[in-house]
Design an enzyme around this catalytic site. Structure first.
Site, PDB file in Angstrom:
ATOM      1  N   THR A 163       0.826  -1.203   0.000  1.00  0.00           N
ATOM      2  CA  THR A 163       0.000   0.000   0.000  1.00  0.00           C
ATOM      3  C   THR A 163       0.861   1.255   0.000  1.00  0.00           C
ATOM      4  O   THR A 163       2.011   1.235   0.475  1.00  0.00           O
ATOM      5  CB  THR A 163      -0.906   0.013   1.254  1.00  0.00           C
ATOM      6  OG1 THR A 163      -1.552   1.288   1.370  1.00  0.00           O
ATOM      7  CG2 THR A 163      -0.092  -0.208   2.522  1.00  0.00           C
ATOM      8  N   ASP A 164       0.303   2.344  -0.504  1.00  0.00           N
ATOM      9  CA  ASP A 164       1.017   3.618  -0.437  1.00  0.00           C
ATOM     10  C   ASP A 164       1.039   4.191   0.979  1.00  0.00           C
ATOM     11  O   ASP A 164       1.794   5.134   1.265  1.00  0.00           O
ATOM     12  CB  ASP A 164       0.412   4.633  -1.406  1.00  0.00           C
ATOM     13  CG  ASP A 164      -1.054   4.953  -1.135  1.00  0.00           C
ATOM     14  OD1 ASP A 164      -1.687   4.276  -0.303  1.00  0.00           O
ATOM     15  OD2 ASP A 164      -1.583   5.879  -1.786  1.00  0.00           O
ATOM     16  N   GLU A 165       0.241   3.611   1.879  1.00  0.00           N
ATOM     17  CA  GLU A 165       0.199   4.134   3.246  1.00  0.00           C
ATOM     18  C   GLU A 165       1.498   3.914   4.008  1.00  0.00           C
ATOM     19  O   GLU A 165       1.718   4.522   5.057  1.00  0.00           O
ATOM     20  CB  GLU A 165      -0.992   3.537   4.003  1.00  0.00           C
ATOM     21  CG  GLU A 165      -2.321   3.945   3.399  1.00  0.00           C
ATOM     22  CD  GLU A 165      -3.511   3.562   4.265  1.00  0.00           C
ATOM     23  OE1 GLU A 165      -3.403   3.641   5.503  1.00  0.00           O
ATOM     24  OE2 GLU A 165      -4.549   3.177   3.693  1.00  0.00           O
ATOM     25  N   TYR A 190      -1.747  -0.630  11.003  1.00  0.00           N
ATOM     26  CA  TYR A 190      -1.912  -1.234   9.673  1.00  0.00           C
ATOM     27  C   TYR A 190      -0.732  -0.899   8.769  1.00  0.00           C
ATOM     28  O   TYR A 190      -0.062  -1.787   8.241  1.00  0.00           O
ATOM     29  CB  TYR A 190      -3.209  -0.762   9.025  1.00  0.00           C
ATOM     30  CG  TYR A 190      -3.226  -0.962   7.521  1.00  0.00           C
ATOM     31  CD1 TYR A 190      -3.017  -2.220   6.962  1.00  0.00           C
ATOM     32  CD2 TYR A 190      -3.437   0.114   6.656  1.00  0.00           C
ATOM     33  CE1 TYR A 190      -3.016  -2.411   5.578  1.00  0.00           C
ATOM     34  CE2 TYR A 190      -3.442  -0.063   5.279  1.00  0.00           C
ATOM     35  CZ  TYR A 190      -3.222  -1.326   4.748  1.00  0.00           C
ATOM     36  OH  TYR A 190      -3.211  -1.501   3.384  1.00  0.00           O
ATOM     37  N   LYS A 194       2.394  -3.306   7.279  1.00  0.00           N
ATOM     38  CA  LYS A 194       2.623  -3.450   5.835  1.00  0.00           C
ATOM     39  C   LYS A 194       4.028  -2.983   5.473  1.00  0.00           C
ATOM     40  O   LYS A 194       4.699  -3.596   4.619  1.00  0.00           O
ATOM     41  CB  LYS A 194       1.575  -2.672   5.041  1.00  0.00           C
ATOM     42  CG  LYS A 194       0.192  -3.295   5.050  1.00  0.00           C
ATOM     43  CD  LYS A 194       0.192  -4.713   4.487  1.00  0.00           C
ATOM     44  CE  LYS A 194       0.483  -4.748   3.001  1.00  0.00           C
ATOM     45  NZ  LYS A 194       0.423  -6.135   2.457  1.00  0.00           N
TER      46      LYS A 194
END
Length: 374
Positions: A163-165, A190, A194
């Site tokens: 994810t870009d998060e 989260y 990741k």
């Protein structure tokens, strides 16, 4: 679902899964599988983890529609996994194994018979990670480690979905976008788990020669997305005669991509991506949350201001934005749904036509949000 032994073959849960699987045209197999190591051939056998979830199921549909491959889906069937999301697939080309990516015996048995592993399985809801981070550590970190050890033993190609998060967030007026060299700066359990899983992949590539690639994607929307997520929640609220819920001021910006474009990018990376490389996937779809809600209302024939402002999410990241230049120039990928409004209209139509898919999720989801004042 945990691994199930022979003694549980006639259990009520398993009988229900088999009955639903047959009605959906899915070959459903137990988590207990025999020793079946096969000789490798051209990439025709995929293991897709989390393939009954939102993005994973869409990838399975895309893969089977665009290749002659066969797919084994490994999914725990938590609340985010839905057997009905795999309905309608070509008979004999998809089987579902109910099990946990953190189960080393099961994962080793499954990886031994595959040409390529695409790892979608993840705990992914930020709000849930704030209430209880432990499943995120177990699935996102331990699960990734378990898969990496299995592909290392069997010499299996591996692609890691992220994810870009992991990059944190950007200021609303910052002209910069995330690239493959942006430093990691996760802000929630989260995104931290990741980020940790990405780093495990990079370490296994460098330390052990694992044949792996990574992709980090922006926010997805489209069919089969759980109604706890932002866009389907607002769509189904309006379809139910209610009002969308806008967190805080609604100024937070996300870079939206249709899940079909994400699937196409992942398939391209698995075929042509360079081992050890990371590719960012984005479709230049930056919109504020308020703009998205207003667009949904407009497409459904409601006043653009017919929404409720609710309590903002804790630690709500301001803005995500992806620069997908590397993917576009190196691999030639282009999004089909470059027009966000058109993709959103198609998504609204899907939820309108598939109420039976999302209806069982709706009341419990809204009750949980009500407790939070959202």
């Amino acid at each position: 679902a945990a691994r199930q032994d022979d003694a549980s073959h006639s259990g009520p849960v398993w009988r229900t899964l088999r009955r639903v699987g047959r009605s959906a045209g899915i070959s459903l197999r137990r988590a207990t599988c025999g020793d079946g190591r096969l000789e490798f051939s051209p990439v025709t056998r995929y293991l897709v983890t989390g393939g009954a979830g939102f993005i994973g199921a869409n990838f399975v549909h895309h893969l089977l529609a665009h290749t002659d491959a066969t797919v084994t889906v490994l999914d725990k069937l938590t609340y985010a996994g839905n057997l009905e999301s795999l309905a309608g697939l070509p008979e004999g080309r998809c089987r579902l194994v109910v099990g946990d990516v953190a189960d080393p015996v099961l994962v080793d048995e499954l990886v031994a018979g595959q040409d390529l592993v695409v790892h979608f399985a993840a705990e992914s809801h930020n709000d849930n990670s704030l209430r209880d981070p432990s499943p995120f550590v177990q699935t996102n970190l331990v699960g990734t480690y378990t898969l990496l050890e299995a592909v290392r033993r069997h010499g299996t190609r591996y692609h890691h979905i992220s994810t870009d998060e992991v990059y944190g967030d950007l200021e609303l007026d910052d002209p910069q976008r995330f690239t493959e060299t942006t430093p990691y700066h996760p802000s929630s359990p989260y995104s931290a788990t990741k980020a940790g899983s990405d780093l495990l992949v990079r370490a296994w590539v460098r330390s052990f020669g694992v044949q792996a690639t990574i992709s980090n994607c922006s926010n997805n929307y489209g069919p089969y997305q759980h109604v706890e997520k932002f866009i389907p929640r607002q769509i189904t609220n309006v379809l139910d005669g209610g009002r969308p819920k806008l967190y805080g001021s609604g100024a937070n910006v996300r870079d939206w991509i249709h899940v079909e474009d994400h699937s196409a990018a992942v398939l391209l990376i698995t075929a042509r991506g360079r081992i050890g490389e990371t590719y960012l996937i984005g479709a230049d779809g930056e919109r504020s949350n308020r703009e998205v809600v207003e667009a949904i209302l407009s497409l459904l024939g409601r006043p653009r201001d017919a929404y409720d402002q609710v309590t903002d999410r804790a630690g709500h990241d301001l803005r995500y934005a992806i620069d997908a230049t590397k993917l576009r120039t190196e691999l030639g990928w282009q999004p089909v749904y470059a027009d966000f409004a058109a993709g959103l209209a198609d998504t609204i139509a899907w939820y309108r036509d598939h109420e039976a898919w999302w209806r069982p999720q709706k009341s419990g989801t809204e009750a949980a949000y009500a407790v939070l004042g959202q």
